[in-house]
Write an enzyme that holds these catalytic residues in place. Structure first.
Site, short mmCIF file in Angstrom:
data_model
loop_
_atom_site.label_atom_id
_atom_site.label_comp_id
_atom_site.label_asym_id
_atom_site.label_seq_id
_atom_site.Cartn_x
_atom_site.Cartn_y
_atom_site.Cartn_z
N GLY A 35 0.80 -1.23 0.00
CA GLY A 35 0.00 0.00 0.00
C GLY A 35 0.83 1.27 0.00
O GLY A 35 0.32 2.36 -0.25
N ARG A 93 -13.46 23.38 5.71
CA ARG A 93 -14.72 23.65 6.41
C ARG A 93 -14.56 23.64 7.93
O ARG A 93 -15.29 24.31 8.63
CB ARG A 93 -15.80 22.66 5.98
CG ARG A 93 -16.38 23.06 4.63
CD ARG A 93 -17.56 22.21 4.25
NE ARG A 93 -17.15 21.09 3.42
CZ ARG A 93 -18.01 20.30 2.78
NH1 ARG A 93 -19.29 20.50 2.88
NH2 ARG A 93 -17.57 19.32 2.03
N HIS A 129 -15.84 29.73 5.81
CA HIS A 129 -16.93 30.65 6.16
C HIS A 129 -16.65 31.53 7.37
O HIS A 129 -17.11 32.65 7.43
CB HIS A 129 -18.22 29.87 6.35
CG HIS A 129 -18.79 29.42 5.04
ND1 HIS A 129 -19.97 28.74 4.94
CD2 HIS A 129 -18.35 29.56 3.79
CE1 HIS A 129 -20.21 28.48 3.67
NE2 HIS A 129 -19.24 28.96 2.95
N ASP A 170 -27.33 30.16 0.25
CA ASP A 170 -27.13 30.69 1.60
C ASP A 170 -26.38 32.02 1.52
O ASP A 170 -25.99 32.46 0.44
CB ASP A 170 -26.41 29.68 2.53
CG ASP A 170 -25.06 29.23 1.98
OD1 ASP A 170 -24.43 30.00 1.23
OD2 ASP A 170 -24.63 28.11 2.30
N LYS A 193 -29.51 30.26 5.42
CA LYS A 193 -29.37 28.88 5.92
C LYS A 193 -29.23 28.92 7.43
O LYS A 193 -28.31 29.55 7.94
CB LYS A 193 -28.14 28.23 5.28
CG LYS A 193 -28.10 26.72 5.42
CD LYS A 193 -26.77 26.18 4.91
CE LYS A 193 -26.94 25.31 3.70
NZ LYS A 193 -25.67 24.77 3.21
N ARG A 195 -28.20 26.96 10.48
CA ARG A 195 -27.49 25.72 10.82
C ARG A 195 -27.78 25.32 12.25
O ARG A 195 -27.72 26.17 13.15
CB ARG A 195 -25.99 25.90 10.64
CG ARG A 195 -25.58 25.96 9.19
CD ARG A 195 -24.06 26.01 9.06
NE ARG A 195 -23.68 25.93 7.66
CZ ARG A 195 -23.71 26.96 6.81
NH1 ARG A 195 -24.13 28.13 7.22
NH2 ARG A 195 -23.35 26.80 5.53
N ASP A 224 -23.12 28.01 -6.13
CA ASP A 224 -22.58 27.59 -4.84
C ASP A 224 -21.13 27.15 -5.03
O ASP A 224 -20.71 26.87 -6.16
CB ASP A 224 -23.42 26.46 -4.23
CG ASP A 224 -23.39 26.47 -2.71
OD1 ASP A 224 -22.60 27.24 -2.12
OD2 ASP A 224 -24.16 25.70 -2.09
#
Ligand code: R5P
Length: 300
Positions: A35, A93, A129, A170, A193, A195, A224
């Site tokens: 691997g 994110r 964001h 959003d 949006k 959340r 988006d």
């Protein structure tokens, strides 16, 4: 500047190199039976700048590790600079610690890239964001480019929407809706949006607060940065359909495309889904090679 494609982005590296009138570097990547990877760079990179193009999708951990080995090898071989061209920057994110003890993975990835010898970074429509800009993640110079002008031009010349309204699903996507709306000479609006974060899980609800915006009989162009499960765009499309939208299209930079995403979006009434080649996919109709090569030309 030598263009070198990691195994995540060989096609894109060829397109970028072609834009710059050259061929990508020759890299040999093989897998051992256990691997592990064998990597060999055949070009002479001594005292030369090298741009490693490696998008971090689907198996990001594998591609990150491969990037680190390539960058470290280039540094050992005497490359004068190493530009990390990361069209889709995975882990962006998680740019905030929402709960104590959570890994701040955007920061960890940046530190690894720098430790391996990366001297500057280019990303595209990077999803940060809370931090807002990729230059806040890296200590080395980092610049975020956008694919939205190219996607907007595609919409204008190929999709040719009638009496269009550009819609962001959003608030964060409103910047991209604005860019596309400019290309189309159209107005734009956005959903909100909400959340809902619970330990280890995030869900969201879309609310359309478009005031007097009229949808009846108009073509809607959604914009988006990412299509992952397709739930965000499908939810927005259903709401616009209810308001009488005619044809509906979606433009997105990164086709992450979790299983079932395309089906979900089509079922919501959207007829065309267009994305870029930051991630290779069946809907990658617009190339980011011109945007990347223009940025790299400036660093030659
Ligand atoms: C969220 O803020 C992003 O900009 C995208 O809207 C989101 O990542 C799309 O995810 P999904 O396709 O799973 O709804």
């Amino acid at each position: 500047m030598i263009i070198l494609g990691g195994s995540a982005s060989t096609g894109l590296a060829e397109r970028v190199a072609k834009e710059l009138g050259q061929k990508p570097a020759e890299v040999e990547i093989k897998r051992f039976p256990d691997g592990e990877k064998y990597i060999r760079i055949h070009d002479d990179v001594k005292d030369k700048g090298v741009a490693i193009i490696q998008s971090l999708y689907r198996t990001p951990d594998e591609y990150i590790f491969e990037y680190l080995i390539i960058a470290d090898t280039l540094r050992d071989m005497g490359a004068s600079s190493i530009v990390g061209v990361i069209p889709y920057l995975a882990y962006a994110r998680q740019d905030s610690r929402f709960y104590p003890g959570e890994a701040l993975t955007s920061a960890s990835v940046a530190k690894l890239f720098e430790a391996a010898g990366t001297t500057s970074v280019l990303t595209i429509d990077c999803h940060l964001h809370r931090l807002g800009d990729v230059s806040k993640v890296f200590k080395v110079p980092a610049r975020n480019l956008s694919a939205m002008p190219s996607l907007g031009k595609y919409a204008r010349d190929i999709l040719r929407p009638k009496n269009p309204i550009v819609v962001a699903p959003d608030e964060e996507a409103e910047q991209w809706a604005g860019t596309v709306a400019k290309e189309l000479g159209a107005e734009h609006t956005h959903f909100t949006k909400r959340r809902i974060r619970e330990e280890g899980q995030t869900s969201s609800r879309l609310e359309l607060d478009t005031g007097k915006t009229e949808f009846k009989g108009r073509d809607v162009v959604f914009t988006d940065d990412i299509i992952s499960t397709g739930a965000t765009i499908a939810g927005a499309a259903k709401a616009c359909k209810k308001k009488g939208a005619r044809r509906m299209f979606v433009l997105a930079t990164h086709p992450v495309l979790a299983e079932g995403a395309i089906k979900r979006i089509r079922a919501s009434g959207i007829s065309k889904i267009i994305a870029t080649d930051t991630i290779p996919s069946a809907i990658s109709k617009v190339s980011v090679a011109p945007v990347l090569s223009a940025a790299l030309r400036n660093t030659l």
